[in-house]
Design a protein around this motif. Structure first.
Motif, mmCIF file in Angstrom:
data_model
loop_
_atom_site.group_PDB
_atom_site.id
_atom_site.type_symbol
_atom_site.label_atom_id
_atom_site.label_comp_id
_atom_site.label_asym_id
_atom_site.label_seq_id
_atom_site.Cartn_x
_atom_site.Cartn_y
_atom_site.Cartn_z
ATOM 1 N N LEU A 87 -30.343 -24.055 38.773
ATOM 2 C CA LEU A 87 -30.649 -24.122 37.344
ATOM 3 C C LEU A 87 -31.403 -22.870 36.923
ATOM 4 O O LEU A 87 -32.277 -22.384 37.635
ATOM 5 C CB LEU A 87 -31.499 -25.359 37.040
ATOM 6 C CG LEU A 87 -30.815 -26.713 37.221
ATOM 7 C CD1 LEU A 87 -31.837 -27.827 37.067
ATOM 8 C CD2 LEU A 87 -29.709 -26.875 36.215
ATOM 9 N N PRO B 194 -35.428 -24.702 35.828
ATOM 10 C CA PRO B 194 -35.436 -26.033 36.435
ATOM 11 C C PRO B 194 -36.319 -27.043 35.713
ATOM 12 O O PRO B 194 -36.056 -28.235 35.752
ATOM 13 C CB PRO B 194 -35.946 -25.803 37.849
ATOM 14 C CG PRO B 194 -36.131 -24.359 38.028
ATOM 15 C CD PRO B 194 -35.910 -23.686 36.724
ATOM 16 N N SER C 19 -30.736 -27.375 31.226
ATOM 17 C CA SER C 19 -30.691 -25.911 31.292
ATOM 18 C C SER C 19 -29.382 -25.458 31.940
ATOM 19 O O SER C 19 -28.675 -26.232 32.571
ATOM 20 C CB SER C 19 -31.888 -25.372 32.066
ATOM 21 O OG SER C 19 -31.801 -25.757 33.418
ATOM 22 N N ARG D 127 -26.699 -23.499 34.378
ATOM 23 C CA ARG D 127 -26.594 -23.292 35.825
ATOM 24 C C ARG D 127 -26.122 -21.873 36.087
ATOM 25 O O ARG D 127 -25.174 -21.402 35.474
ATOM 26 C CB ARG D 127 -25.613 -24.278 36.446
ATOM 27 C CG ARG D 127 -26.124 -25.681 36.473
ATOM 28 C CD ARG D 127 -25.352 -26.520 37.487
ATOM 29 N NE ARG D 127 -25.927 -27.839 37.569
ATOM 30 C CZ ARG D 127 -26.920 -28.176 38.375
ATOM 31 N NH1 ARG D 127 -27.436 -27.280 39.177
ATOM 32 N NH2 ARG D 127 -27.386 -29.394 38.399
#
Length: 118
Positions: free
Chosen positions: A45, A48, A53, A55
């Motif tokens: 991510l 994180p 959010s 990738r």
């Protein structure tokens, strides 16, 4: 309708600026530590600690960006409309109704004294 002319522009401007800030947050540009020069793995991510959010280092896809902008725009337009009705239209109508029905009972317009010398 000249009074309401700038509203569509302002709705668009608010949506676009909010979209830019949220996009950069979801892609990890605003939530990264600039002191650390770490690369983001393709499956990791970008941010994180931020829900939904992106990738990988590429950021959001085209479709995710369109969906994010549509959600923001609908949120502003629908939420603003209901807020205007609840906090603007209804109290204004009730005030006008009370003045019309009771013929302005108890409403006295008092003009202040004008100064004689300046």
């Amino acid at each position: 309708c000249v009074i309401f002319a700038p509203l569509p522009f302002l709705f668009g401007l608010m949506s676009i600026t909010t979209f830019i800030v949220l996009r950069d947050t979801l892609e990890g540009k605003f939530s990264r530590d600039p002191a650390q020069a770490t690369e983001i793995a393709p499956s990791a991510l970008a941010a994180p600690h931020v829900q939904e959010s992106a990738r990988g280092p590429g950021g959001l896809t085209w479709w995710q960006k369109v969906r994010l902008f549509a959600m923001i725009h609908c949120d502003y337009n629908n939420g603003g409309l209901f807020s205007m009705i609840g906090y603007g239209l209804l109290p204004g109508c009730l005030a006008a109704w009370s003045l019309m029905i009771d013929c302005g009972k108890g409403f006295q317009y008092v003009v202040g004294h004008k100064p004689i010398a300046a």
